[in-house]
Scaffold this motif. Sequence first.
Motif, short mmCIF file in Angstrom:
data_model
loop_
_atom_site.label_atom_id
_atom_site.label_comp_id
_atom_site.label_asym_id
_atom_site.label_seq_id
_atom_site.Cartn_x
_atom_site.Cartn_y
_atom_site.Cartn_z
N LYS A 151 -31.71 24.85 54.78
CA LYS A 151 -30.63 25.12 53.81
C LYS A 151 -29.76 23.89 53.60
N LEU A 152 -29.58 23.07 54.65
CA LEU A 152 -28.85 21.81 54.47
C LEU A 152 -29.61 20.86 53.56
N ASP A 153 -30.94 20.89 53.66
CA ASP A 153 -31.75 20.08 52.74
C ASP A 153 -31.54 20.53 51.30
N GLU A 154 -31.39 21.85 51.09
CA GLU A 154 -31.12 22.36 49.75
C GLU A 154 -29.76 21.84 49.24
N LEU A 155 -28.79 21.77 50.14
CA LEU A 155 -27.49 21.20 49.75
C LEU A 155 -27.62 19.73 49.37
N ILE A 194 -28.35 15.03 45.18
CA ILE A 194 -29.32 14.17 44.50
C ILE A 194 -29.35 14.47 43.01
N ASN A 195 -29.35 15.77 42.67
CA ASN A 195 -29.35 16.16 41.25
C ASN A 195 -28.09 15.68 40.55
N ALA A 196 -26.96 15.79 41.23
CA ALA A 196 -25.70 15.34 40.64
C ALA A 196 -25.72 13.84 40.38
N ARG A 197 -26.20 13.10 41.35
CA ARG A 197 -26.26 11.63 41.18
C ARG A 197 -27.16 11.25 40.01
N GLY A 198 -28.29 11.94 39.91
CA GLY A 198 -29.22 11.65 38.82
C GLY A 198 -28.61 11.96 37.46
N TYR A 220 -21.00 20.17 40.05
CA TYR A 220 -21.79 20.03 41.27
C TYR A 220 -20.93 20.16 42.54
N THR A 221 -19.69 19.70 42.47
CA THR A 221 -18.79 19.84 43.61
C THR A 221 -18.52 21.31 43.90
N ASN A 222 -18.25 22.08 42.86
CA ASN A 222 -18.02 23.52 43.04
C ASN A 222 -19.27 24.22 43.57
N GLU A 223 -20.41 23.88 43.00
CA GLU A 223 -21.67 24.49 43.47
C GLU A 223 -21.92 24.14 44.93
#
Length: 143
Positions: free
Chosen positions: A50-54, A59-63, A81-84
């Motif tokens: 689950k930490l990997d999912e976080l 990574i998605n946000a940076r992209g 992304y911060t809220n998510e």
Amino acid sequence: MKKSFLVLVLSFFLAGSYVQAEDSIAVVDLQKIVSNSSQVKLLKQEHERKLDELNKIIINARGEIANETDTNKIIKIEEKYTNEFNTKKALLEKDYNTRLSAIEKSIIDEIAKKAKKDNYDYVFAKSVLLYGGKDITNEINIK
């Protein structure tokens, strides 16, 4: 009068130490029990997944931010992304702590059952007792 009071006080201390000498004491290595628990191992594996999912959220946000040039849109993306991330992290930690507490309770329950079964008056964590007590760590059956 003072002598009789002193004798009375000493007799209470001696009687108390005699009773304590008769008590049955056991010790358990809690770290060993926890590290050998299949429930704890499974919980840690799930937590890592689950930490990997976080991390994927980051990574998605940076992209997405790297592909954007508009400052206002970048701020909105960061907020999204911060809220998510914060929401998922809070839920993850709550779930982990709840499940860990349940495992701790089951360990304590198993130790209590063993203590009752074998008539131990006290069971201490091995790390807090300097000397004495029968080590029952290997006799505690935890999944």
